[in-house]
Motif scaffolding. Structure first.
Motif, PDB file in Angstrom:
ATOM      1  N   THR A 158      31.754  55.192  28.578  1.00 21.52           N
ATOM      2  CA  THR A 158      32.531  54.367  29.779  1.00 21.52           C
ATOM      3  C   THR A 158      33.889  55.023  29.591  1.00 21.52           C
ATOM      4  O   THR A 158      34.459  55.612  28.590  1.00 21.52           O
ATOM      5  CB  THR A 158      32.737  53.025  29.611  1.00 21.52           C
ATOM      6  N   ARG A 159      34.899  54.916  30.635  1.00 20.81           N
ATOM      7  CA  ARG A 159      36.170  55.461  30.714  1.00 20.81           C
ATOM      8  C   ARG A 159      36.927  54.499  29.423  1.00 20.81           C
ATOM      9  O   ARG A 159      38.097  54.849  29.173  1.00 20.81           O
ATOM     10  CB  ARG A 159      36.751  55.148  31.858  1.00 20.81           C
ATOM     11  N   GLY A 160      36.580  53.446  28.898  1.00 17.51           N
ATOM     12  CA  GLY A 160      37.198  52.664  28.057  1.00 17.51           C
ATOM     13  C   GLY A 160      38.005  51.568  28.859  1.00 17.51           C
ATOM     14  O   GLY A 160      37.928  51.237  29.995  1.00 17.51           O
ATOM     15  N   VAL A 161      38.809  50.997  27.912  1.00 17.54           N
ATOM     16  CA  VAL A 161      39.596  49.782  28.438  1.00 17.54           C
ATOM     17  C   VAL A 161      41.004  50.341  29.224  1.00 17.54           C
ATOM     18  O   VAL A 161      41.637  51.114  28.897  1.00 17.54           O
ATOM     19  CB  VAL A 161      40.176  48.927  27.011  1.00 17.54           C
ATOM     20  N   GLY A 162      41.070  49.721  30.232  1.00 17.38           N
ATOM     21  CA  GLY A 162      42.596  50.074  31.039  1.00 17.38           C
ATOM     22  C   GLY A 162      42.748  48.670  31.704  1.00 17.38           C
ATOM     23  O   GLY A 162      42.314  47.648  31.385  1.00 17.38           O
ATOM     24  N   GLU A 163      44.071  48.806  32.556  1.00 19.45           N
ATOM     25  CA  GLU A 163      44.253  47.393  32.978  1.00 19.45           C
ATOM     26  C   GLU A 163      43.463  47.139  34.180  1.00 19.45           C
ATOM     27  O   GLU A 163      42.749  48.324  34.777  1.00 19.45           O
ATOM     28  CB  GLU A 163      45.750  47.688  33.599  1.00 19.45           C
ATOM     29  N   PHE A 164      43.325  46.173  34.981  1.00 21.75           N
ATOM     30  CA  PHE A 164      42.785  45.906  36.289  1.00 21.75           C
ATOM     31  C   PHE A 164      43.306  46.913  37.177  1.00 21.75           C
ATOM     32  O   PHE A 164      44.675  47.207  37.072  1.00 21.75           O
ATOM     33  CB  PHE A 164      42.950  44.592  36.623  1.00 21.75           C
ATOM     34  N   GLY A 165      42.468  47.282  38.149  1.00 21.56           N
ATOM     35  CA  GLY A 165      43.038  48.341  39.048  1.00 21.56           C
ATOM     36  C   GLY A 165      41.780  49.588  38.983  1.00 21.56           C
ATOM     37  O   GLY A 165      41.521  49.987  37.971  1.00 21.56           O
ATOM     38  N   LEU A 166      41.707  50.103  40.416  1.00 22.42           N
ATOM     39  CA  LEU A 166      40.964  51.107  40.255  1.00 22.42           C
ATOM     40  C   LEU A 166      41.130  52.409  39.644  1.00 22.42           C
ATOM     41  O   LEU A 166      40.203  53.100  39.025  1.00 22.42           O
ATOM     42  CB  LEU A 166      40.466  51.705  41.686  1.00 22.42           C
ATOM     43  N   LEU A 167      42.271  52.882  39.428  1.00 26.52           N
ATOM     44  CA  LEU A 167      42.701  54.258  38.975  1.00 26.52           C
ATOM     45  C   LEU A 167      42.413  54.325  37.683  1.00 26.52           C
ATOM     46  O   LEU A 167      41.951  55.401  37.089  1.00 26.52           O
ATOM     47  CB  LEU A 167      44.382  54.614  39.429  1.00 26.52           C
ATOM     48  N   GLY A 168      43.050  53.515  36.717  1.00 26.06           N
ATOM     49  CA  GLY A 168      42.424  53.505  35.266  1.00 26.06           C
ATOM     50  C   GLY A 168      42.994  54.277  34.480  1.00 26.06           C
ATOM     51  O   GLY A 168      42.455  54.857  33.648  1.00 26.06           O
ATOM     52  N   LYS A 169      44.411  54.807  34.867  1.00 30.99           N
ATOM     53  CA  LYS A 169      45.008  55.914  34.329  1.00 30.99           C
ATOM     54  C   LYS A 169      45.253  55.608  32.574  1.00 30.99           C
ATOM     55  O   LYS A 169      45.433  56.350  31.791  1.00 30.99           O
ATOM     56  CB  LYS A 169      46.327  56.237  34.917  1.00 30.99           C
ATOM     57  N   GLN A 170      45.446  54.270  32.419  1.00 33.53           N
ATOM     58  CA  GLN A 170      45.689  53.801  31.068  1.00 33.53           C
ATOM     59  C   GLN A 170      44.471  53.900  30.264  1.00 33.53           C
ATOM     60  O   GLN A 170      44.732  53.830  28.954  1.00 33.53           O
ATOM     61  CB  GLN A 170      46.089  52.258  31.101  1.00 33.53           C
TER      62      GLN A 170
END
Ligand code: PLP
Length: 284
Positions: free
Chosen positions: A94-106
């Motif tokens: 998976t892309r891993g852990v990010g903040e809520f929100g679609l972009l997932g740059k974090q």
């Protein structure tokens, strides 16, 4: 006994392999997966599964985790630790852990999970008598060619088939053409020619599909990859599905009607034999 999984560099019991509630795979299906069959601790064309994982990650712009290079060693270790004789393996990235929100740059550190467990092969009756399929109302998504974690259309189509008393649903792509089954590619025999939907049509590039195409060429069975119309299904002399876990599964009933004489046909049987021999020879 709890299963041991590989999780980002470590072998951990399943209770400790938890996924963060902020993992994008969990939140949005933002990732890819692979399913392999384990033959006496060995795998068929593992390198192709790893290649497809890389291709899927590239489509999603997720950096491939370094551990992907070690997939063979990881699987070997899981086979030993879980005492797997015959079964199934799953690789999830998976892309891993990010903040809520679609972009997932974090989300910059992908999560890679690998599991391998004992599982009996599909019931012999599926191969001897063939299975019953129907055309699912549920259409595929345009991203169907990627083995992404977005399998909701396939889940809904499988449930639709189950509710109708069928074993599997055949799925149409956004153009209304036959694409594949819920977790398998499809082949038809039409006028003694082997026909399968081409990969442009929102079709997963199946590893078993590719092996069957090789075998058909070797056995001088004429093959064509093209658009397949749903109306052609009723004229098929033979139909079969291909997947790593199910191998080559004959389809002998379609929406309550027999496919030809209602038995696995001669081309299907020949390819089933040839595929079994190929796996025996090539599984490592
Ligand atoms: C949608 C879909 N099509 C086709 C396949 C067959 O692919 P493979 O032969 O690589 O297992 C799968 C495998 O799970 C699948 O999920």
């Amino acid at each position: 006994m709890s299963m041991i999984l590989f999780r980002n560099g470590q072998f951990v019991p399943e209770q400790e392999a938890g996924v963060s509630p902020l993992d994008r795979g969990f939140l949005y299906g933002d990732g890819v997966f692979e399913t392999l069959r384990c033959y006496e601790g060995k795998f068929f064309r593992l390198a192709r599964h790893v290649e497809r994982t890389r291709a899927g990650l590239a489509r999603l712009s997720i950096a491939p985790p370094a551990w992907l290079d070690d997939a063979a060693d990881i699987l070997r270790e899981l086979v030993t630790r879980n005492a797997v004789a015959g079964g199934v393996a799953r690789i999830v990235v998976t892309r891993g852990v990010g903040e809520f929100g679609l972009l997932g740059k974090q989300a910059t550190e992908p999560l890679m999970l690998v599991a391998c467990w004992n599982q009996p092969p599909p019931a012999a009756a599926r191969y001897e008598r063939g299975i019953n399929c129907m055309i699912a109302q549920q259409r595929l998504m345009a991203t169907a060619g990627i083995k992404s974690l977005n399998y909701l259309p396939q889940v809904l189509a499988r449930r639709e088939a189950d509710a109708a008393g069928a074993d599997d649903g055949l799925m149409l792509n956004s153009h209304g053409h036959v694409a594949e089954a819920t977790a398998a590619n499809i082949f038809l025999v039409l006028r003694r020619e082997l026909v399968t939907p081409s990969l442009e049509g929102e079709v997963l590039p199946g590893i078993t599909r590719a092996a069957v195409l090789e075998l058909a060429h070797a056995e001088k069975v004429p093959v064509v990859e093209r658009v397949v119309h749903a109306t052609e299904l009723v004229h098929a002399e033979e139909i079969f599905l291909t997947s790593s876990v199910g191998e080559i599964t004959p389809v002998t009933r379609l929406s309550g009607h027999w496919v030809k004489v209602g038995q696995p046909g001669p081309i299907t049987r020949d390819l089933m034999r040839a595929y079994a021999a190929l796996v025996k020879r090539d599984a490592k």
